[in-house]
Design a protein around this motif. Structure first.
Motif, mmCIF file in Angstrom:
data_model
loop_
_atom_site.group_PDB
_atom_site.id
_atom_site.type_symbol
_atom_site.label_atom_id
_atom_site.label_comp_id
_atom_site.label_asym_id
_atom_site.label_seq_id
_atom_site.Cartn_x
_atom_site.Cartn_y
_atom_site.Cartn_z
ATOM 1 N N TRP A 1 0.812 -1.220 0.000
ATOM 2 C CA TRP A 1 0.000 0.000 0.000
ATOM 3 C C TRP A 1 0.841 1.264 0.000
ATOM 4 O O TRP A 1 0.461 2.285 0.547
ATOM 5 N N LYS A 2 1.975 1.212 -0.656
ATOM 6 C CA LYS A 2 2.849 2.375 -0.715
ATOM 7 C C LYS A 2 2.623 3.118 -2.030
ATOM 8 O O LYS A 2 2.452 2.512 -3.077
ATOM 9 N N CYS A 3 2.667 4.429 -1.960
ATOM 10 C CA CYS A 3 2.537 5.253 -3.164
ATOM 11 C C CYS A 3 3.898 5.357 -3.846
ATOM 12 O O CYS A 3 4.936 5.115 -3.237
ATOM 13 N N ALA A 4 3.874 5.750 -5.091
ATOM 14 C CA ALA A 4 5.120 5.952 -5.829
ATOM 15 C C ALA A 4 5.946 7.037 -5.145
ATOM 16 O O ALA A 4 5.392 7.936 -4.496
ATOM 17 N N PRO A 5 7.278 6.972 -5.266
ATOM 18 C CA PRO A 5 8.131 7.971 -4.608
ATOM 19 C C PRO A 5 7.802 9.410 -4.991
ATOM 20 O O PRO A 5 8.024 10.315 -4.213
ATOM 21 N N ASP A 6 7.238 9.610 -6.186
ATOM 22 C CA ASP A 6 6.891 10.976 -6.604
ATOM 23 C C ASP A 6 5.397 11.266 -6.420
ATOM 24 O O ASP A 6 4.878 12.237 -6.935
ATOM 25 N N GLY A 7 4.704 10.419 -5.655
ATOM 26 C CA GLY A 7 3.273 10.580 -5.438
ATOM 27 C C GLY A 7 2.930 11.811 -4.608
ATOM 28 O O GLY A 7 3.754 12.332 -3.856
ATOM 29 N N LEU A 8 1.690 12.269 -4.747
ATOM 30 C CA LEU A 8 1.220 13.450 -4.028
ATOM 31 C C LEU A 8 0.808 13.063 -2.615
ATOM 32 O O LEU A 8 -0.252 12.494 -2.401
ATOM 33 N N LEU A 9 1.653 13.365 -1.650
ATOM 34 C CA LEU A 9 1.375 13.032 -0.259
ATOM 35 C C LEU A 9 1.232 14.305 0.556
ATOM 36 O O LEU A 9 2.228 14.912 0.963
ATOM 37 N N ALA A 10 0.014 14.719 0.803
ATOM 38 C CA ALA A 10 -0.241 15.972 1.517
ATOM 39 C C ALA A 10 0.302 15.945 2.932
ATOM 40 O O ALA A 10 0.731 16.964 3.461
ATOM 41 N N GLY B 1 -6.467 29.118 -5.881
ATOM 42 C CA GLY B 1 -7.606 29.984 -5.603
ATOM 43 C C GLY B 1 -8.153 29.840 -4.197
ATOM 44 O O GLY B 1 -9.169 30.431 -3.857
ATOM 45 N N PHE B 2 -7.486 29.108 -3.339
ATOM 46 C CA PHE B 2 -7.909 28.932 -1.943
ATOM 47 C C PHE B 2 -7.178 29.951 -1.067
ATOM 48 O O PHE B 2 -6.325 29.598 -0.249
ATOM 49 N N ILE B 3 -7.545 31.215 -1.231
ATOM 50 C CA ILE B 3 -6.847 32.300 -0.541
ATOM 51 C C ILE B 3 -7.068 32.221 0.970
ATOM 52 O O ILE B 3 -6.110 32.291 1.750
ATOM 53 N N GLU B 4 -8.313 32.085 1.410
ATOM 54 C CA GLU B 4 -8.603 32.007 2.852
ATOM 55 C C GLU B 4 -8.024 30.740 3.467
ATOM 56 O O GLU B 4 -7.478 30.759 4.570
ATOM 57 N N GLU B 5 -8.152 29.609 2.756
ATOM 58 C CA GLU B 5 -7.661 28.337 3.270
ATOM 59 C C GLU B 5 -6.137 28.330 3.418
ATOM 60 O O GLU B 5 -5.589 27.627 4.257
ATOM 61 N N ALA B 6 -5.448 29.147 2.618
ATOM 62 C CA ALA B 6 -3.987 29.226 2.696
ATOM 63 C C ALA B 6 -3.529 29.793 4.037
ATOM 64 O O ALA B 6 -2.384 29.580 4.437
ATOM 65 N N GLN B 7 -4.437 30.496 4.747
ATOM 66 C CA GLN B 7 -4.095 31.086 6.045
ATOM 67 C C GLN B 7 -4.349 30.125 7.212
ATOM 68 O O GLN B 7 -3.990 30.421 8.352
ATOM 69 N N LEU B 8 -4.959 28.980 6.949
ATOM 70 C CA LEU B 8 -5.252 28.000 8.002
ATOM 71 C C LEU B 8 -3.960 27.408 8.550
ATOM 72 O O LEU B 8 -2.913 27.467 7.897
ATOM 73 N N PRO B 9 -4.014 26.808 9.745
ATOM 74 C CA PRO B 9 -2.815 26.118 10.249
ATOM 75 C C PRO B 9 -2.440 24.963 9.319
ATOM 76 O O PRO B 9 -3.274 24.458 8.568
ATOM 77 N N ALA B 10 -1.199 24.522 9.389
ATOM 78 C CA ALA B 10 -0.734 23.430 8.525
ATOM 79 C C ALA B 10 -1.568 22.173 8.736
ATOM 80 O O ALA B 10 -1.970 21.517 7.779
ATOM 81 N N SER B 11 -1.819 21.824 9.999
ATOM 82 C CA SER B 11 -2.622 20.635 10.285
ATOM 83 C C SER B 11 -3.339 20.801 11.617
ATOM 84 O O SER B 11 -2.975 21.647 12.424
ATOM 85 N N CYS B 12 -4.358 19.985 11.807
ATOM 86 C CA CYS B 12 -5.059 19.977 13.092
ATOM 87 C C CYS B 12 -4.181 19.287 14.126
ATOM 88 O O CYS B 12 -3.238 18.570 13.777
ATOM 89 N N ARG C 1 -5.848 19.141 5.241
ATOM 90 C CA ARG C 1 -7.177 18.609 4.926
ATOM 91 C C ARG C 1 -7.700 19.179 3.605
ATOM 92 O O ARG C 1 -8.302 18.456 2.818
ATOM 93 N N VAL C 2 -7.449 20.465 3.353
ATOM 94 C CA VAL C 2 -7.896 21.056 2.086
ATOM 95 C C VAL C 2 -7.235 20.322 0.921
ATOM 96 O O VAL C 2 -7.892 19.949 -0.049
ATOM 97 N N LEU C 3 -5.925 20.066 1.026
ATOM 98 C CA LEU C 3 -5.231 19.341 -0.048
ATOM 99 C C LEU C 3 -5.681 17.883 -0.121
ATOM 100 O O LEU C 3 -5.876 17.352 -1.209
ATOM 101 N N PHE C 4 -5.837 17.228 1.036
ATOM 102 C CA PHE C 4 -6.301 15.829 1.049
ATOM 103 C C PHE C 4 -7.593 15.678 0.252
ATOM 104 O O PHE C 4 -7.814 14.653 -0.372
ATOM 105 N N ASN C 5 -8.460 16.674 0.301
ATOM 106 C CA ASN C 5 -9.777 16.580 -0.333
ATOM 107 C C ASN C 5 -9.789 17.006 -1.802
ATOM 108 O O ASN C 5 -10.844 16.984 -2.433
ATOM 109 N N GLN C 6 -8.642 17.374 -2.343
ATOM 110 C CA GLN C 6 -8.573 17.731 -3.762
ATOM 111 C C GLN C 6 -8.603 16.456 -4.615
ATOM 112 O O GLN C 6 -8.052 15.429 -4.216
ATOM 113 N N PRO C 7 -9.248 16.495 -5.778
ATOM 114 C CA PRO C 7 -9.428 15.279 -6.588
ATOM 115 C C PRO C 7 -8.154 14.502 -6.902
ATOM 116 O O PRO C 7 -8.146 13.277 -6.857
ATOM 117 N N ASP C 8 -7.050 15.202 -7.192
ATOM 118 C CA ASP C 8 -5.838 14.460 -7.541
ATOM 119 C C ASP C 8 -5.185 13.809 -6.327
ATOM 120 O O ASP C 8 -4.515 12.795 -6.456
#
Length: 191
Positions: free
Chosen positions: A59-68, A124-135, A151-158
């Protein structure tokens, strides 16, 4: 008939005192060999179905995979989650490509990771960019909320559609793969 002595299996002495453990890289190399053998014995348009159990190494992603989870909020000279490989560009909902790194000709930050704030702003996530890095403790109260940059990035389609390294490898050769249900002895031949 070929007199080839190549074989698709490998003997492996597993343990930390022997040859270590069969990693995802080992599994992908073994699968690549099996794909080569399949092509030799079934040339043309035949499609193979690969099956796999649910071992963590599968269950490992590729080394260049998108890992938020591994992303930083601020820019930093950073090569990737494995210390070597940079993450591949992501595809935005509008179809455009977005790099996580400043270009090599950037006057001040050549090769630097942009940081989640900049990545979110570019999307285009201007407000979300000001959120803390993680909960706190990486435990978001609502998995669909925009509570932190991760979380914002985790929920993006890619990010949601990220494929495992084994799946990417098999599908790149136009074959199929399925995973056995976890710990179900009647359906999982490895249990």
């Amino acid at each position: 008939m070929s007199n080839s002595t190549r074989e698709a299996w490998r003997l492996f002495k597993a343990s930390k005192n022997q040859e270590g453990y069969f990693s995802n890289e080992d599994l992908c190399a073994q699968t690549e060999l099996a794909i080569e053998f399949f092509k030799e014995h079934f040339p043309g348009t035949a499609v193979a179905l690969f099956t796999s159990d649910n071992a963590l190494s599968h269950w490992k992603c590729a080394p260049d995979g998108l890992l938020a989870l591994k992303l930083l909020k601020i820019p930093k000279l950073w090569k990737g989650h494995d210390g070597q490989t940079k993450m591949h560009n992501r595809v935005l909902p509008n179809g455009k490509s977005q790099s996580f790194y400043y270009p090599n000709d950037h006057p001040m930050m050549a090769g630097y990771f942009k940081g989640m704030s900049k990545i979110l702003e570019e999307c285009g996530f201007i407000e979300e960019a000001q959120l803390p890095a993680s909960c706190e403790n990486l435990k978001c109260s609502d998995l669909k909320a925009a509570c932190c940059c991760h979380r914002v990035l985790f929920n993006q389609p890619d990010f949601v559609g990220l494929k495992l390294a084994l799946v990417e490898l098999i599908e790149a050769h136009s074959h199929l793969v399925i995973f056995y249900p976890k710990f179900h002895c009647e359906l999982n031949f490895t249990e």
